[in-house]
Design a protein around this motif. Structure first.
Motif: not given
Length: 47
Positions: A12-21, A4-7, A29-33
């Motif tokens: 993403v919240a648990q891994h440092p990523v750029p703000n634009d990502l 899900s989007k929440e997952q 809606n869904d992140v596939r990869a």
């Protein structure tokens, strides 16, 4: 990663990523990869 989007947001919240990502994930809606690429890779700049 599938789920899900929440997952996806939790992942993403648990891994440092750029703000634009993070912004992009919020707008999907869904992140596939996902793939992290070096900043000097042409795909990172769109050039």
């Amino acid at each position: 990663m599938t789920g899900s989007k929440e997952q996806a947001m939790t992942f993403v919240a648990q891994h440092p990523v750029p703000n634009d990502l993070l912004d992009s994930v919020e707008n999907l809606n869904d992140v596939r990869a996902a793939e992290l690429i070096p900043p000097d890779d042409p795909r990172a700049t769109g050039r």
